[in-house]
Structures are given as structure tokens and as C-alpha cells.
Design an enzyme around this catalytic site. Structure first.
Site, PDB file in Angstrom:
ATOM      1  CD  GLU A   1      -3.011  -1.020   2.277  1.00  0.00           C
ATOM      2  OE1 GLU A   1      -4.157  -1.339   1.992  1.00  0.00           O
ATOM      3  OE2 GLU A   1      -2.673  -0.643   3.410  1.00  0.00           O
TER       4      GLU A   1
ATOM      5  CG  ASP B   1      -7.644  -5.429   4.875  1.00  0.00           C
ATOM      6  OD1 ASP B   1      -7.110  -5.797   5.938  1.00  0.00           O
ATOM      7  OD2 ASP B   1      -7.673  -4.247   4.492  1.00  0.00           O
TER       8      ASP B   1
ATOM      9  CD  GLU C   1      -9.865  -1.353   8.045  1.00  0.00           C
ATOM     10  OE1 GLU C   1      -8.942  -1.951   8.643  1.00  0.00           O
ATOM     11  OE2 GLU C   1      -9.738  -0.891   6.892  1.00  0.00           O
TER      12      GLU C   1
HETATM   13  C1  GCU Z   1      -6.159  -2.088   5.855  1.00  0.00           C
HETATM   14  C2  GCU Z   1      -6.490  -0.757   6.436  1.00  0.00           C
HETATM   15  C3  GCU Z   1      -5.328   0.187   6.344  1.00  0.00           C
HETATM   16  C4  GCU Z   1      -4.088  -0.460   6.964  1.00  0.00           C
HETATM   17  C5  GCU Z   1      -3.832  -1.781   6.281  1.00  0.00           C
HETATM   18  C6  GCU Z   1      -2.688  -2.570   6.892  1.00  0.00           C
HETATM   19  O1  GCU Z   1      -6.032  -2.004   4.457  1.00  0.00           O
HETATM   20  O2  GCU Z   1      -7.599  -0.224   5.773  1.00  0.00           O
HETATM   21  O3  GCU Z   1      -5.667   1.367   7.018  1.00  0.00           O
HETATM   22  O4  GCU Z   1      -2.987   0.347   6.850  1.00  0.00           O
HETATM   23  O5  GCU Z   1      -4.971  -2.585   6.389  1.00  0.00           O
HETATM   24  O6  GCU Z   1      -2.974  -3.562   7.544  1.00  0.00           O
HETATM   25  O7  GCU Z   1      -1.537  -2.259   6.698  1.00  0.00           O
END
Ligand code: GCU
Length: 676
Positions: free
Chosen positions: A285, A359, A387
Site C-alpha cells: 500500500e 483484509d 474496521e
Molecule cells: C487495511 C487498512 C489500512 C491499513 C492496512 C494494513 O487495508 O484499511 O488502514 O494500513 O490494512 O494492515 O496495513
């Protein structure tokens, strides 16, 4: 707001008098900062449960009642056999029970280390709070997992990523000078569950946490937590050598980078001699990582592992990686990237794997990395913060979800292996084991936003200690410790907890549907989303069309299923054999496909959504029926939130069914409330 450590007054007269006697003479066989912590807990519990301050004697006189200490400290009063069986309990285990010495019986709580004594004391206090203390019985316990860890996703500016309970409890601005008393309550609560590690900062890390100024702040927390047996970890941003080290590269094989991490780590240990290590999110990400330099995850992790090894530290390297560019199905990404690296990680690296491959969905099949990397330490990452499960507005007790994952059969490395067995080392043979949970804690008065979400913190700690515990046992403990021991209240409230997760799955994403929530904020329904990337745009995850619905992950589709053990591939490839709860996770099926109930898939989807709504209404009724057994403040808090949850369950049901109907073009089953 005292969490499960509220210590309500003991009513039973016999127990009161027994406890009153025990509280009149505590004797510690040694000295340790942990014993001071125990004294404080005994003082608090004595005052609240009995209205009596405990007496701590300094000499081992005949009138002492409770003996506390380590096996070594008590060696003169223990038989050899007692000592041997105690030793077998390992570093964190404890024994408690009656000991007869020179004709008199004492109650003893013994560990191999002072922290074991602390765990024994908390266990004893729990037995009192849950009405199960028997002064004649012996009890031993020891954790099955070495690192039982909370991961805070807390930023240095006190915002919390995916946090719904206020701001971060870490007041970096006022540290190191001001020590918020809340830190101690936090440590007590964790220690009462056996949580022994905590990563203070967000995995989307800020390199500033590794500067000298922040190390001084983190040191204060580490010093406070030490007597509670809790080690501090920090998140390390892979590009820190450039951001705070003045280097032009963060290449893990570059000598200057290696030197940066070595010196940084040495500095860290000069402030925190028992520093736990680094938690790292890399090449995921948008986070920096070794791939920028053509290096792999093992080369990245080993760089930090080598810096930490001389100090006994550990690298926790996350396996949550994905990019829609590598594969058409994000589900496969982690296995494609990590499986070839099995055996390449240093011994002090743990790969931290989320429970499922997408996730933290309300329900996911277990992640196919569990069991697939026999030569690597593989740890579990659960998410305690909700979440994708209604955040802090909805009551969803998560232990049934975690239990389901831990009990899942992986068939690897041995035919009888389970996820729990891989994680606790009993199937994998690993000693450096880890269960981590993304914290749901914040500055809210009740710590977790929703009062009932305290149960998720509690359940996480209990399952990290013993992955074989059942969600029912844990729910009952928590309810007794939180609301008291009334039998009707106990059965009703624990019933609500136990039903709540399946309710959420039903009204959000039944039958294996997933990732159909609102884009970005992840709250409420959004099966229609357009999120700017192919995999965040409908109908990517549900694949609904005029013919049917579901993500084909079998060999005819993305073949993510092929990453599991052959036994699973065989059973789950067949839509008639796969557990229906995972049906649409792995199969794209016609709307008229017949389920075990004899109904069509379309009808069954409708019934599940509707059942979810009805379960929430049932929870509301149950809650109303216990009104006279709970104080008005807490009752009203949960009542209001349940009312929102009921509306939102309808919102989910109506929105999803009306949306899917545009593809299915069929009427809703007659027996459900018709969505409008
Ligand atoms: C999810 C979450 C993110 C977080 C990511 C992670 O995608 O929405 O906010 O950073 O998990 O576990 O790194």
C-alpha cells in the site's frame, strides 16, 4: 471504565471470610518491581471486593496466609517434585494452590519468574470475580504462545488509523515529562490477560519515532510497562536511513544502510535495554521497502534482524502485501511473494500474517500462508478494532471469528495441522511464536468506544495466551467480570455476544460475499463502489452479473484456491462440498443454484440478509430484558448503539439486496421483510 478489573464486592459470606483471612497476611519471598505492582493490585482488589486493605508482612511468620514468589525463591519450602513440575511450566507459567509446611497450610502463588507470579495473581483474582475460586484446588497455567502482542496503529500526532475510540492514548507531546496514569491502567489490563508485547506506532510508520527525542519518550513507556512483563516494539519505516539518517539510499545491502540500522538499534537499546524489536510494513500500500532496490522481503527483513540479533530483538515483518499489477486476484499476492522465500529469513524474524488473504473481512477463510512456509516463523495478525465490522457503533464480539480461524485445518505441515497449531508452534515446531492484534484502544472514557468492544480486547488476550480456548468460555468470563454474576444476565448477555458475529456476517456479507463495504472509510454497504483502481471498483469482488454472483477462485478462475493444501483444493473446488459460508468467496454461481436448504442462491442470499437484521432486533429485546440488572449509564449506552445497529443492519440488507436485484432480476423471497 475499570474494564474487567472492576473488582465488584464479594457477596458470598463464606468466600468473604476466607478472603478476609487471606488478605490479612501476604508474604513475598523475594523482591522485584513486579511484586510492587502485585501489591498495588492486591490493595485495589482488597478494597473494592472486601472493603479491606491487605496486610503485607515482611517476615515469614506463622500468621502469614498467602505466599508469593518464584520457584527459586521458594525452593526451601517446596518439594523437589513440586520444583520439577513448576519448572516445566516455562518462563511465564504459574502454579497456585495450597501448600502445607510444618503442619500449617498456606495459599501459594508461584511462577518461574516474577511475571509468572503476576499472571498467577491475576488468575486468582479472576477466579474470585467469576465465582470459581477453590482454596483447596491446585491450578497451573502457561501461555502457548511466546509473543502475545497488541499492535497500535497510532500516529505521532495522536490520530489512530482505523481507530474508533478517540485519540491515541500515547501523549507524545507531553512525554517524557508527563506520565499519564492511564498508561498504568493500560499495563494492568494487558498483564491481566498475559499480553506481553506492544507495538506503539502505526504500521504506516513515521521515521521520526526512531529519532533520539522519540526514543526518550518511548523509554518512559517501556520503563513503566517492564514490571508488568510488557516489552515495547516500534514500527520501522524502511526508508528511515534516508529520512532521518541523511543517506541517499535505503538499499538493504548497502554498507552505509547496514551501519545506520546497526547504530540506530544500538542507540535504541541504550534507552530500552529489553527493547522488543521492529514491526515492519514494507512494499505494501505504498510503503517503502526492499523492492525499490531490487531486493526481496527476506533481504529487507534480515537487514533489521542482523541489527537486532546481538541484543536479542525480533523483527516482525508483515505479509500484508498486494498490488493489482502483479496478479488479477489480490488474494494470491502474499503467497506468490513469500512462499519462495521460505527458509531465507533469519531465526529472529517472524512473518506476521493476517487471518485471511483479503483484509479482515467479517468472515474469511484462513490465509493460505498458514502451513505453507514450514521453515519460517509465522505469526497471526488479528484485527481487534472493528474496521469492517461496524467500527465502534456496532456490537460484534469477535472471538467466534478468531476461534473459527484458529480451529481451521490447514493439512500442512502435517495432515492434522490447524492454523492454531501452526501459530502456537505445536504443529510447526517453532518456538518463536506470535499472536498479534490490532488494538481497539483509545482515549474514550470506556477505552474502546463501544462498551461491549472491551470484550474484544479481553478475548484477544485470552486467545493469544491459549488459542484453544472457546469463545463461549471467554464470553462468560468477561460478562461475569464486567457485569457481575447474575445467572440470567450471564446467559443472556453472553448469548448476545456469541450470536453477534454471525448476525454481522449475515447483514453485511453472507455466504462468502466480501469487500462490498463503503469505499475508503469501510463503513456501511458499498457493493457498487468505484474506488479508482480495478480491484476497488464494482463488480470486482462480487462479480454479480445477469447470470449469477461470486468470485471464481477455483482452477477455472483465478485459482487462488490452488494455494491451499490439496485436501482443501479438492473439497472446496466443488460448490456442493465447500462449506456454504465460503461459497461465493471461491465460486461464481447461477442465481438459481440450489443450496443445501433446497432454496435457490438468490433466495438464500435474501434470507441471510434478513436473518441478520432479525438477530440484531433480538439483541435489542434481550438487552431490554436485562435493564434492571445493569446500571442505567451502561445500559443506556449500549441501548442507543443497538438502536443504530438495527437501523444499519436494515440499511445493509436493503442496499445490498436492491443492488443485487438489478442483476438477478428476481423477486425477493416472500418470507423476508421486503427491502425498499
Ligand atoms: C487495511 C487498512 C489500512 C491499513 C492496512 C494494513 O487495508 O484499511 O488502514 O494500513 O490494512 O494492515 O496495513
Amino acid at each position: 471504565y475499570g474494564l474487567w478489573l472492576d473488582y465488584s464486592p464479594v457477596q458470598n459470606t463464606q468466600l468473604r471470610s476466607d478472603l478476609s483471612r487471606l488478605y490479612s497476611g501476604f508474604y513475598f519471598f523475594g523482591k522485584s518491581p513486579t511484586y510492587e505492582v502485585i501489591q498495588k493490585e492486591l490493595t485495589l482488589s482488597g478494597e473494592k471486593m472486601l472493603g479491606q486493605s491487605p496486610v503485607f508482612t515482611t517476615e515469614r511468620l506463622a500468621q502469614t496466609q498467602v505466599w508469593l514468589g518464584t520457584r527459586e525463591e521458594l525452593s526451601q519450602v517446596l518439594s523437589l517434585q513440586q520444583q520439577t513440575s513448576l519448572r516445566a511450566l516455562g518462563e511465564d507459567g504459574f502454579w497456585r494452590g495450597p501448600i502445607t509446611f510444618q503442619g500449617k497450610t498456606y495459599y501459594a502463588i508461584i511462577g518461574n519468574r516474577p511475571v509468572g507470579v503476576l499472571y498467577g495473581v491475576f488468575d486468582w483474582l479472576k477466579s474470585i470475580q467469576t465465582d470459581s475460586f477453590d482454596k483447596t484446588a491446585e491450578k497451573t497455567d502457561s501461555p502457548k504462545v511466546r509473543l502475545r502482542m497488541l499492535n497500535h496503529w497510532d500516529n505521532l500526532d495522536r490520530t489512530v488509523e482505523r481507530g474508533y475510540a478517540g485519540f491515541s492514548i500515547w501523549d507524545w507531546h507531553k512525554l517524557p515529562g508527563y506520565v499519564d496514569p492511564r498508561y498504568l491502567d493500560y499495563a494492568r489490563a494487558n498483564a491481566s490477560l498475559g499480553i506481553n508485547a506492544v507495538s506503539l506506532t502505526n504500521v504506516n510508520a513515521n521515521a521520526r519515532i526512531l529519532t533520539t527525542d522519540f526514543m526518550k519518550k518511548a523509554k518512559v513507556l517501556a520503563d513503566l510497562f517492564r514490571p508488568y512483563g510488557i516489552k515495547v516494539f516500534l514500527t520501522a519505516r524502511f526508508s528511515a536511513p534516508m529520512e532521518i539518517g541523511g543517506l541517499k539510499t535505503a538499499d538493504p545491502l548497502d554498507p552505509a544502510v547496514i551501519d545506520f540500522w546497526k547504530k540506530k538499534t544500538e542507540e535504541m537499546y541504550s534507552f530500552i535495554p529489553d527493547f522488543g524489536g521492529f514491526l515492519v510494513k514494507a512494499n505494501s500500500e505504498g510503503q517503502p521497502g526492499p523492492h525499490e532496490y531490487g531486493r526481496n522481503h527476506a533481504e529487507g527483513a534480515n537487514l533489521l534482524a542482523d541489527a537486532l540479533a546481538p541484543h536479542g530483538g525480533v523483527v516482525i515483518w508483515r505479509a500484508f502485501v498486494y498490488s493489482h499489477e502483479l496478479d488479477e486476484d489480490r488474494h494470491k499476492h502474499a503467497n506468490l511473494e513469500f512462499e519462495p522465500l521460505d527458509g531465507k529469513f533469519r531465526d529472529n524474524v517472524i512473518l506476521q500474517v493476517k487471518n485471511g488473504a483479503i483484509d479482515f473481512m467479517p468472515r474469511e477463510p484462513f490465509h493460505p500462508l498458514f502451513g505453507a512456509m514450514p521453515q519460517t516463523n509465522v505469526g497471526m495478525e488479528f484485527q481487534i478494532t472493528q474496521e469492517y465490522l461496524g467500527q465502534a457503533t456496532q456490537l460484534v464480539y469477535l472471538a467466534p471469528m478468531w476461534e473459527e480461524v484458529l480451529q481451521s485445518k490447514t493439512y500442512r505441515p502435517t495432515p492434522s495441522s490447524t492454523v492454531g497449531g501452526v501459530v502456537d508452534g505445536s504443529d510447526s515446531g517453532k518456538k518463536l511464536t506470535l499472536v498479534a492484534g490490532v488494538s481497539n484502544i483509545g482515549t474514550d472514557r470506556n477505552w474502546t468506544g463501544h462498551l461491549m468492544a472491551q470484550s474484544n480486547w479481553y478475548a484477544f488476550g485470552r486467545l493469544a495466551w491459549d488459542p484453544d480456548l472457546t469463545s463461549q468460555t471467554i464470553a462468560e468470563e468477561w460478562v461475569k467480570m464486567t457485569f457481575g454474576r447474575d445467572p440470567e444476565l450471564l446467559s443472556k448477555v453472553s448469548g448476545m455476544l456469541l450470536d453477534s458475529r454471525e448476525a454481522a456476517v449475515n447483514y453485511m456479507m453472507p455466504l462468502g460475499l466480501h469487500h462490498i463495504m463503503g469505499w475508503d472509510h469501510h463503513y456501511g454497504p458499498g457493493p457498487w463502489v468505484t474506488g479508482g483502481r480495478p480491484d476497488w471498483t464494482a463488480p470486482y469482488y462480487h462479480q454479480a452479473d445477469s447470470l449469477g454472483i461470486g468470485f471464481d477462485r477455483t482452477a477455472s478462475g483465478s485459482d487462488a484456491l490452488g494455494q491451499y493444501a490439496p485436501e482443501i483444493v479438492q473439497a472446496w473446488s466443488d460448490p456442493q462440498q465447500i462449506p456454504e459460508k465460503y461459497l461465493l468467496w471461491f465460486h461464481h454461481l447461477p442465481w438459481d443454484f440450489k443450496l443445501q436448504s433446497g432454496r435457490t442462491l438468490w433466495d438464500e442470499i435474501g434470507l441471510h440478509y434478513d436473518a441478520g437484521v432479525k438477530s440484531v432486533r433480538q439483541m435489542q429485546e434481550t438487552w431490554t430484558s436485562v435493564q434492571d440488572k445493569i446500571d442505567p449509564e451502561r445500559h443506556e449506552h449500549v441501548r442507543q448503539l443497538l438502536a443504530i445497529q438495527a437501523e444499519e443492519a436494515e440499511w445493509w440488507r436493503n442496499a445490498c439486496l436492491l443492488y443485487f436485484q438489478t442483476f438477478a432480476k428476481r423477486p425477493f423471497p416472500a418470507e423476508i421483510e421486503q427491502p425498499t
